[in-house]
Design a protein around this motif. Structure first.
Motif, PDB file in Angstrom:
ATOM      1  N   ASP A  37       0.831  -1.200   0.000  1.00 29.30           N
ATOM      2  CA  ASP A  37       0.000   0.000   0.000  1.00 29.30           C
ATOM      3  C   ASP A  37       0.868   1.254   0.000  1.00 29.30           C
ATOM      4  OD1 ASP A  37      -2.176   1.650   0.115  1.00 29.30           O
ATOM      5  OD2 ASP A  37      -2.723   1.184   2.176  1.00 29.30           O
ATOM      6  N   GLU A  38       1.931   1.251   0.789  1.00 34.84           N
ATOM      7  CA  GLU A  38       2.818   2.412   0.860  1.00 34.84           C
ATOM      8  C   GLU A  38       3.659   2.578  -0.402  1.00 34.84           C
ATOM      9  OE1 GLU A  38       3.720   2.255   5.660  1.00 34.84           O
ATOM     10  OE2 GLU A  38       5.322   1.863   4.218  1.00 34.84           O
ATOM     11  N   ALA A  39       4.060   1.458  -0.995  1.00 35.19           N
ATOM     12  CA  ALA A  39       5.030   1.500  -2.098  1.00 35.19           C
ATOM     13  C   ALA A  39       4.393   1.693  -3.474  1.00 35.19           C
ATOM     14  CB  ALA A  39       5.868   0.225  -2.101  1.00 35.19           C
ATOM     15  N   LEU A  40       3.131   1.305  -3.641  1.00 34.71           N
ATOM     16  CA  LEU A  40       2.494   1.365  -4.950  1.00 34.71           C
ATOM     17  C   LEU A  40       1.627   2.615  -5.056  1.00 34.71           C
ATOM     18  CD1 LEU A  40       1.523  -2.396  -5.403  1.00 34.71           C
ATOM     19  CD2 LEU A  40       3.632  -1.213  -6.077  1.00 34.71           C
ATOM     20  N   ASP A  41       2.199   3.658  -5.603  1.00 35.19           N
ATOM     21  CA  ASP A  41       1.506   4.929  -5.761  1.00 35.19           C
ATOM     22  C   ASP A  41       0.560   4.846  -6.960  1.00 35.19           C
ATOM     23  OD1 ASP A  41       0.848   7.495  -5.178  1.00 35.19           O
ATOM     24  OD2 ASP A  41       2.580   8.407  -6.154  1.00 35.19           O
ATOM     25  N   GLY A  42      -0.700   5.198  -6.728  1.00 36.90           N
ATOM     26  CA  GLY A  42      -1.695   5.119  -7.800  1.00 36.90           C
ATOM     27  C   GLY A  42      -2.619   3.930  -7.658  1.00 36.90           C
ATOM     28  N   LEU A  43      -2.428   3.148  -6.595  1.00 33.35           N
ATOM     29  CA  LEU A  43      -3.292   1.994  -6.348  1.00 33.35           C
ATOM     30  C   LEU A  43      -3.935   2.141  -4.973  1.00 33.35           C
ATOM     31  CD1 LEU A  43      -4.330  -0.802  -7.198  1.00 33.35           C
ATOM     32  CD2 LEU A  43      -2.326  -1.797  -6.096  1.00 33.35           C
ATOM     33  N   ASP A  44      -5.252   2.159  -4.948  1.00 33.78           N
ATOM     34  CA  ASP A  44      -6.012   2.264  -3.704  1.00 33.78           C
ATOM     35  C   ASP A  44      -6.502   0.862  -3.331  1.00 33.78           C
ATOM     36  OD1 ASP A  44      -7.764   2.710  -1.628  1.00 33.78           O
ATOM     37  OD2 ASP A  44      -8.880   4.316  -2.623  1.00 33.78           O
ATOM     38  N   PHE A  45      -6.000   0.323  -2.234  1.00 32.48           N
ATOM     39  CA  PHE A  45      -6.358  -1.045  -1.857  1.00 32.48           C
ATOM     40  C   PHE A  45      -7.802  -1.171  -1.380  1.00 32.48           C
ATOM     41  CE2 PHE A  45      -1.930  -1.846  -2.332  1.00 32.48           C
ATOM     42  CZ  PHE A  45      -1.823  -3.206  -2.556  1.00 32.48           C
ATOM     43  N   ASN A  46      -8.481  -0.063  -1.206  1.00 26.02           N
ATOM     44  CA  ASN A  46      -9.907  -0.109  -0.881  1.00 26.02           C
ATOM     45  C   ASN A  46     -10.783   0.139  -2.103  1.00 26.02           C
ATOM     46  OD1 ASN A  46      -8.785   1.433   2.009  1.00 26.02           O
ATOM     47  ND2 ASN A  46      -9.860  -0.523   2.099  1.00 26.02           N
ATOM     48  N   ASP A  47     -10.135   0.241  -3.280  1.00 24.90           N
ATOM     49  CA  ASP A  47     -10.888   0.487  -4.512  1.00 24.90           C
ATOM     50  C   ASP A  47     -10.370  -0.393  -5.649  1.00 24.90           C
ATOM     51  OD1 ASP A  47     -12.927   1.753  -5.948  1.00 24.90           O
ATOM     52  OD2 ASP A  47     -11.540   3.251  -6.743  1.00 24.90           O
ATOM     53  N   ILE A  48      -9.981  -1.614  -5.317  1.00 24.13           N
ATOM     54  CA  ILE A  48      -9.531  -2.573  -6.322  1.00 24.13           C
ATOM     55  C   ILE A  48     -10.768  -3.176  -6.987  1.00 24.13           C
ATOM     56  CG2 ILE A  48      -8.488  -4.883  -6.514  1.00 24.13           C
ATOM     57  CD1 ILE A  48      -6.307  -3.911  -4.658  1.00 24.13           C
ATOM     58  N   ASP A  49     -10.666  -3.513  -8.254  1.00 27.27           N
ATOM     59  CA  ASP A  49     -11.845  -3.958  -9.016  1.00 27.27           C
ATOM     60  C   ASP A  49     -12.389  -5.295  -8.554  1.00 27.27           C
ATOM     61  OD1 ASP A  49     -12.099  -1.855 -11.270  1.00 27.27           O
ATOM     62  OD2 ASP A  49      -9.975  -2.376 -11.309  1.00 27.27           O
ATOM     63  N   ASP A 364      11.669   5.849  -3.055  1.00 27.78           N
ATOM     64  CA  ASP A 364      12.134   6.637  -1.920  1.00 27.78           C
ATOM     65  C   ASP A 364      11.688   6.016  -0.601  1.00 27.78           C
ATOM     66  OD1 ASP A 364       9.494   7.260  -2.736  1.00 27.78           O
ATOM     67  OD2 ASP A 364       9.540   9.153  -1.629  1.00 27.78           O
ATOM     68  N   ARG A 365      10.474   5.495  -0.566  1.00 31.13           N
ATOM     69  CA  ARG A 365       9.995   4.844   0.657  1.00 31.13           C
ATOM     70  C   ARG A 365      10.675   3.499   0.872  1.00 31.13           C
ATOM     71  NH1 ARG A 365       3.435   6.099   0.550  1.00 31.13           N
ATOM     72  NH2 ARG A 365       3.630   8.350   0.976  1.00 31.13           N
ATOM     73  N   LEU A 366      10.903   2.780  -0.212  1.00 32.46           N
ATOM     74  CA  LEU A 366      11.538   1.469  -0.094  1.00 32.46           C
ATOM     75  C   LEU A 366      12.997   1.585   0.326  1.00 32.46           C
ATOM     76  CD1 LEU A 366      10.065  -0.248  -3.285  1.00 32.46           C
ATOM     77  CD2 LEU A 366       9.320  -0.547  -0.918  1.00 32.46           C
ATOM     78  N   GLU A 367      13.640   2.675  -0.046  1.00 32.61           N
ATOM     79  CA  GLU A 367      15.052   2.863   0.289  1.00 32.61           C
ATOM     80  C   GLU A 367      15.254   3.447   1.681  1.00 32.61           C
ATOM     81  OE1 GLU A 367      16.242   5.302  -2.943  1.00 32.61           O
ATOM     82  OE2 GLU A 367      16.548   3.614  -4.341  1.00 32.61           O
ATOM     83  N   ASP A 368      14.166   3.790   2.349  1.00 29.47           N
ATOM     84  CA  ASP A 368      14.246   4.328   3.708  1.00 29.47           C
ATOM     85  C   ASP A 368      14.459   3.168   4.683  1.00 29.47           C
ATOM     86  OD1 ASP A 368      14.001   5.551   6.136  1.00 29.47           O
ATOM     87  OD2 ASP A 368      11.978   6.338   5.807  1.00 29.47           O
TER      88      ASP A 368
END
Length: 414
Positions: A37-49, A364-368
């Protein structure tokens, strides 16, 4: 005048397929989902098809489809920070007293039948052979997960959530296996969408031998992983172009685990029958899942599946105890960090695939290296202060004391 028609391509559909693994498998999935959820920008895990879940995956998928965020899943089911309806893991392990009682009551009759058979046919079978009929007194399951159904039934009927497949904004399929026909059944599909979501989850999580089969409309259902480990094909058949899959259930590679220092030589064999049976069951499910992944490439060549799962050299996950709060936190954090490392290691491969679906990988989040589930949950709370018009206080440093309190809250939760 020449008219030009522009073909509008339909928006790609995205699916989420979550595998089994029992209560601890569910904890692993929550940690992995938080990382994704944090790493995939543009994907809403509460709005998956389309959501597909089996066993523990049905639990996580249904909560996501019911608009519970990955952060809420972490707080409620891992950290036990109940928002409204507190969760207690012992709901998974309530003794099946009714089943045990009915089997005990049957013992005198079975014993009488065994003795009568021996007396009538003393040369056909020995007394010991006649006594094998007593095996019918063994319970169909040791535990009754009716408590899980009751918990979810209450949770899904508050705060705008629903216990009805037909009222969800997106498709949700929960897979179980019919005991008598051995067929896989997708609750949520036409003809099975009248079944309450909580009851479908109860059926999907009824692992044979551990739990009593669940009676739904006169049919008995158990864990859907008896058929497949993931059932990602259900999402593809529903039109998903990309399926993100999480499989928490892998067999331990004992030799690799010894080399990695996560277990001692011979520890698996010495750990007793439950762990040996778990290893055999995981091996069977994992083998079928690998075959299924290969089959997806042939059956759906124009579609993508991205699989995330534990490494097989990590015995910490294998031997964890679901009743231990410390163990639950460890498994969730471990899954979170393992998924982050996996995403970063595969970034060059994943980025072009994800970009086709409008998803960007947040390197950037994954490299933190300092990022943890605690800091990610704490970081979520900062915008709340800003949203409430406290920007000036934050700039003056007055917000520091408030954030310090939040940090202390998470420290106590750990």
């Amino acid at each position: 005048m020449t008219s030009v028609t522009t073909e509008i391509k339909p928006r790609p559909r995205i699916g989420l397929a979550l595998g089994g693994g029992g209560p601890l498998g569910g904890i692993y999935e929550i940690g992995a989902l938080r990382a994704l959820d944090e790493a995939l920008d543009g994907l809403d895990f509460n709005d998956i098809d389309v959501y597909v879940g089996v066993n523990a995956g049905s639990f996580a998928a249904a909560n996501l489809a019911n608009q519970m965020t990955t952060a809420q899943l972490c707080r409620i089911f891992v950290r036990n920070e109940a928002e409204v309806h507190p969760f207690h893991p012992e709901v998974f392990y309530r003794p099946a007293l009714r089943e045990l009682g009915s089997r005990l009551l049957a013992v005198p009759g079975l014993l009488t039948t065994a003795v009568r058979r021996f007396i009538n046919n003393p040369y056909d079978q020995s007394l010991l052979e006649a006594m094998t009929i007593l095996a019918q007194a063994a319970p169909a399951g040791l535990f009754d997960n009716e408590g899980l159904h009751e918990y979810l039934q209450r949770a899904f009927t508050m705060l705008g959530r629903t216990n009805d497949f037909r009222q969800l904004r997106r498709s949700l399929y929960i897979v179980a296996a019919d005991v008598e026909s051995t067929d896989a059944v997708c609750f949520g599909a036409p003809g099975f969408d009248h079944v309450p979501i909580s009851r479908a989850i109860q059926a999907s999580m009824s692992s044979p031998g551990l739990y009593v089969p669940v009676n739904i409309d006169g049919r008995y259902y158990v864990d859907g992983t008896l058929r497949k480990g993931l059932h990602a094909s259900v999402a593809f058949e529903d039109g998903a172009d990309l399926v993100i899959a999480v499989n928490p259930q892998v067999p331990i590679d004992a030799s690799a685990a010894v080399r990695a220092g996560t277990m001692k030589p011979g520890e698996l064999t010495r750990s007793g029958m439950p762990n040996l049976l778990s290893q055999m069951f995981r091996t069977m499910v994992y083998s079928r899942m690998q075959s299924g992944i290969a089959q997806y490439a042939r059956d759906y060549p124009d579609k993508d599946i991205l699989l995330f799962e534990p490494t097989r050299d990590d015995a910490k996950l294998f031997f964890s105890n679901v009743f231990s709060f410390q163990s639950r936190r460890m498994v969730c954090e471990h899954a979170y960090q393992m998924t982050r490392r996996d995403l970063l290691a595969r970034a060059d491969e994943l980025e072009p695939k994800l970009s086709k679906y409008g998803i960007k990988l947040r390197r950037d989040r994954l490299e933190d290296e300092q990022r943890t589930i605690s800091t990610s949950l704490y970081g979520e709370m900062l915008p709340l202060y800003v949203a409430k018009g406290r920007k000036k206080q934050a700039q003056k440093g007055k917000l520091a004391s408030g954030l310090e309190n939040v940090t202390q809250l998470f420290s106590r939760a750990e």
